[in-house]
Design an enzyme around this catalytic site. Structure first.
Site, PDB file in Angstrom:
ATOM      1  CG  ASP A  22      -1.617  -1.253   1.510  1.00 56.42           C
ATOM      2  OD1 ASP A  22      -2.112  -1.824   0.525  1.00 56.42           O
ATOM      3  OD2 ASP A  22      -1.687  -1.690   2.674  1.00 56.42           O
ATOM      4  CG  ASP A  27      -3.226  -4.550  -1.396  1.00 58.24           C
ATOM      5  OD1 ASP A  27      -4.118  -5.081  -2.076  1.00 58.24           O
ATOM      6  OD2 ASP A  27      -3.244  -4.572  -0.160  1.00 58.24           O
ATOM      7  CG  ASP A  71      -5.209  -1.037   2.385  1.00 62.96           C
ATOM      8  OD1 ASP A  71      -5.968  -0.256   1.774  1.00 62.96           O
ATOM      9  OD2 ASP A  71      -4.902  -2.171   1.966  1.00 62.96           O
ATOM     10  NE  ARG A  89     -10.827  -3.968  -1.083  1.00 63.31           N
ATOM     11  CZ  ARG A  89      -9.865  -4.879  -0.978  1.00 63.31           C
ATOM     12  NH1 ARG A  89      -8.637  -4.503  -0.685  1.00 63.31           N
ATOM     13  NH2 ARG A  89     -10.130  -6.149  -1.150  1.00 63.31           N
TER      14      ARG A  89
HETATM   15 CA    CA Z   1      -3.097  -3.607   1.894  1.00 61.19          CA
HETATM   16 CA    CA Z   2      -3.605  -7.775  -0.961  1.00 61.77          CA
END
Ligand code: CA
Ligand code: CA
Length: 502
Positions: A252, A298, A302, A355
């Protein structure tokens, strides 16, 4: 007070001789305002504001960033980012590429051959009745070893009491990511990192050179696919003709892993010039769904593993599929229960597929955000999985398919107000998506230019998936006035993202 007015006042008071000698606000010493969202409710965020002079740094490379972090440790520190920091650059200033990290015998084409569904999926795991997730053999071992080498280079841990802030309008951190905290699911006792401010930085392209193929991720026996069944007969008939399997990537741009009291403000997140669109699905039918593109990125931001008290304000998230995951698994009640409380306000999301955020466990307050997406090619429950597959390919969505801003997951309670959704090829019923949760409230939001009842639209989709607006909590902290939804697009366009601190 506006800066210019402040200057005039200071001249009038005799503090400054003229406005020419006026120096603008020192943003690097700013702290989170009282009441500004969950991070304020949880005790506030001062970051490195109290730093002594020896703990104020200006850094322009990975090497300088790492040295500054090491030198100050947990003491209050201000680290100013000047220009572009490439986290994949070694200490001599050379960019490390896939071949530098790769451990023999890893080779992408050989990896693909070894675990191709036509080979790997012909026999199912007798216990799970799915393709085995346990990729055995030299290619997966070498991929894992290569990935560890890359991770050691491109992931930078940010300790407590830090302000990391870009100077001017062009500070960037690229080709790697920050980790705030260092929890794993198995070391929950480790102390969390707390009190961190990240501002005015553009994060680009936390690229994973070694994505992993998960043959069982989203895999299912779906007989609408020609030839799909659980026992192998021949090349055209058997489990290898069933849909599913995903490429997964590790990094991330910013990952909060057991972090508390964090403020992420006025940052920009994107994939730079290596958008995942450049890496289409590589396995043949039926593994050529858009969701099976080779993922090299990704999340953008996050927030997982017991993180709590976070305010995410004035950021620009764009041209990326998965923006923010809050809570990585339904099974983490003990780690995430009562936590993952985050406020999102005045952010702009453009061509961000899903998301925004997806939430498990958290009490999330989201207000005055602007979401712009295109749902062409999104699955429709009216059609079979196979028909949806054909439709998605036919739709030719040039961006990331819009899959709903909020993922309403297990034990989550999202309070949405005065948000603006511009969804091409879609409406209020896909402003959010129910993913195992039962609570959701929206008030004052606009979808495609019209006031919308999102709860009603979601509840009309499936009688077995219903949400109630009775959340059991109310936001305690508003850092900025809640704007009427109609004013949000112009406001976030002018204010969201790096280079716009004023
Ligand atoms: Ca992640
Ligand atoms: Ca992942």
């Amino acid at each position: 007070m506006k800066r210019s007015m402040l200057c005039v006042a200071l001249v009038t008071a005799g503090v400054l001789s003229s406005c020419a000698s006026y120096s603008p606000t020192d943003f690097s010493r700013q702290t989170l305002a009282a009441q500004d969202g969950w991070a304020a409710v949880g005790g506030g965020v001062t970051g490195g504001a109290a730093a002594k002079d020896e703990n104020v740094f200006v850094v322009s490379s990975r090497k300088e960033l790492v040295a500054a972090l090491k030198s100050a440790g947990d003491q209050p520190k201000i680290i100013k980012v000047k220009g572009t920091i490439n986290l994949s650059m070694d200490d001599a200033g050379r960019e490390l590429l896939e071949t530098d990290y790769a451990v023999a015998p890893y080779n992408f084409d050989d990896y693909v051959k070894a675990y191709a569904p036509a080979v790997w999926n012909t026999k199912l795991d007798p216990k799970t009745k799915r393709p085995s997730r346990d990729l055995t053999g030299p290619q997966e071992e070498a991929r894992e070893a290569s990935s560890k080498r890359q991770e050691a280079q491109i992931r930078i841990s940010i300790p407590s009491n830090t302000t990391l802030i870009g100077i001017g309008t062009d500070a960037k951190i690229i080709k790697g990511g920050l980790v705030i905290g260092r929890r794993t699911t198995s070391n929950n006792a480790e102390p969390v990192v707390s009190n961190v401010i990240i501002r005015n930085i553009e994060f680009q392209d936390a690229f994973d050179y070694f994505p992993q193929w998960d043959p069982a991720d989203s895999w299912k026996v779906d007989k609408s696919y020609p030839g799909c069944q659980d026992t192998y007969v021949d090349a055209n008939t058997g489990p290898q003709r069933c849909p599913g399997g995903r490429w997964n990537s590790e990094y991330d741009s910013v990952w909060l892993s057991g972090a508390e009291r964090v403020w992420v403000d006025h940052c920009t997140f994107n994939d730079g010039d290596r958008n995942d669109k450049k890496f289409p699905p590589n396995f043949p039918f039926p593994h050529n769904e858009v969701t099976q593109k080779i993922q090299h990125h990704d999340g953008m931001l996050d927030i997982t593993l017991g993180s709590n008290f976070v305010t995410v304000s004035n950021n620009y998230f764009h041209d990326h599929d998965k923006s923010s995951l809050l809570g990585g698994s339904d099974g983490l009640d003990k780690v995430d229960g009562g936590k993952l409380n985050v406020t999102f306000r005045h952010n702009l999301y453009e061509n961000a597929g899903q998301r925004l955020p997806r939430v498990r466990f958290g009490q999330v307050h989201t207000y005055n955000n602007h979401y712009i997406g295109d749902a062409a090619g999104l699955d429709n429950a009216k059609f079979s999985a196979y028909q949806n597959h054909l439709n998605a390919i036919e739709a030719h969505n040039k961006g990331n398919i819009w899959r709903g801003a909020f993922g309403i997951g297990k034990n989550s309670a999202i309070f949405s107000e005065n948000n603006v959704f511009d969804i091409k090829h879609g409406g209020a019923d896909i402003a959010a998506v129910i993913q195992g949760g039962t609570k959701f409230l929206d008030q004052g939001s606009i979808v495609n230019g019209q006031p919308a009842d999102i709860v009603k639209a979601l509840n009309a989709l499936d009688p077995k998936k219903q949400v109630s607006p009775d959340l059991g909590w109310k936001p305690a902290g508003y850092g900025a006035k809640v704007l009427p939804a109609a004013e949000v697009p112009a406001y976030v366009k002018a204010n969201a993202g790096a280079g716009k601190l004023k």
